[in-house]
Write a protein that holds these residues in place. Sequence first.
Motif, short mmCIF file in Angstrom:
data_model
loop_
_atom_site.label_atom_id
_atom_site.label_comp_id
_atom_site.label_asym_id
_atom_site.label_seq_id
_atom_site.Cartn_x
_atom_site.Cartn_y
_atom_site.Cartn_z
N THR A 31 0.72 -1.18 -0.14
CA THR A 31 0.08 0.14 0.06
C THR A 31 0.94 1.14 -0.04
O THR A 31 0.51 2.29 -0.49
CB THR A 31 -0.97 -0.17 1.32
N THR A 32 2.06 1.22 0.43
CA THR A 32 2.94 2.46 0.61
C THR A 32 4.42 1.86 0.29
O THR A 32 4.72 0.86 0.94
CB THR A 32 2.97 2.85 2.14
N ARG A 43 4.55 -0.59 3.54
CA ARG A 43 3.34 -0.91 4.05
C ARG A 43 2.41 -2.03 3.26
O ARG A 43 2.82 -1.70 2.09
CB ARG A 43 2.41 0.40 4.39
N TRP A 44 2.07 -2.81 4.10
CA TRP A 44 1.10 -3.74 3.36
C TRP A 44 -0.22 -3.88 4.13
O TRP A 44 -0.32 -3.39 5.14
CB TRP A 44 1.69 -5.17 3.21
N ALA A 45 -1.24 -4.46 3.46
CA ALA A 45 -2.46 -5.11 4.05
C ALA A 45 -2.66 -6.42 3.45
O ALA A 45 -2.67 -6.40 2.17
CB ALA A 45 -3.55 -3.86 3.67
N GLY A 97 4.01 -3.44 8.36
CA GLY A 97 5.02 -2.71 7.58
C GLY A 97 6.55 -2.75 8.10
O GLY A 97 6.79 -3.22 9.31
N TYR A 98 7.37 -1.91 7.50
CA TYR A 98 8.72 -1.58 7.87
C TYR A 98 8.86 -0.27 8.01
O TYR A 98 8.55 0.35 7.11
CB TYR A 98 9.49 -2.34 7.08
N PHE A 113 6.12 -4.05 12.03
CA PHE A 113 4.93 -4.44 12.91
C PHE A 113 3.79 -4.90 12.13
O PHE A 113 4.06 -4.77 10.91
CB PHE A 113 4.54 -2.89 13.42
N ASN A 114 3.02 -5.37 12.70
CA ASN A 114 1.70 -6.04 12.08
C ASN A 114 0.34 -5.86 13.24
O ASN A 114 0.63 -6.05 14.24
CB ASN A 114 1.76 -7.55 11.93
#
Length: 152
Positions: A70-71, A79-81, A94-95, A110-111
Amino acid sequence: MSGQFEATVEVDRPVEEVFAYLADGRNDPQFSPRVLKIERIPDTPTAVGTVFRSTVKDAGMKTAREFRITTLEAPVKIRWAEVTKNSVTAREGGYDLESLADGRTRVRIFNVLEGHGLGKLLVALALVAARKDADGFGSRIKSAAEAAISPR
């Protein structure tokens, strides 16, 4: 119910190279033993919208998972979803990367986990397990990145 786990680790490699390593989710099996296989769709360099499709094993059960980027802000933010709707999913993850002295990189992962259906009861257990392993997960990221990226 939802909740977050996170870990922070310092990798002895430059931020640009750590970013490139982590942005390629196909490297995940090198530090996440729960990832049995993973592919990038499309099979082009990672960009916003890229999907990583994986098979993972949690609590003895195999599940299919898909995460969408996502970013992507090189070299500091990924970032992911999760787009699949398993019992417990990563709503966001994300990282965050920070360049440190001497060519090192601070990495925060983190998640945010959330439960769906029966997963609303299971998410608390998943969070306990994830938080318990967070430091170990960070250490595995450090070791894998340092092994994959040649020192300068």
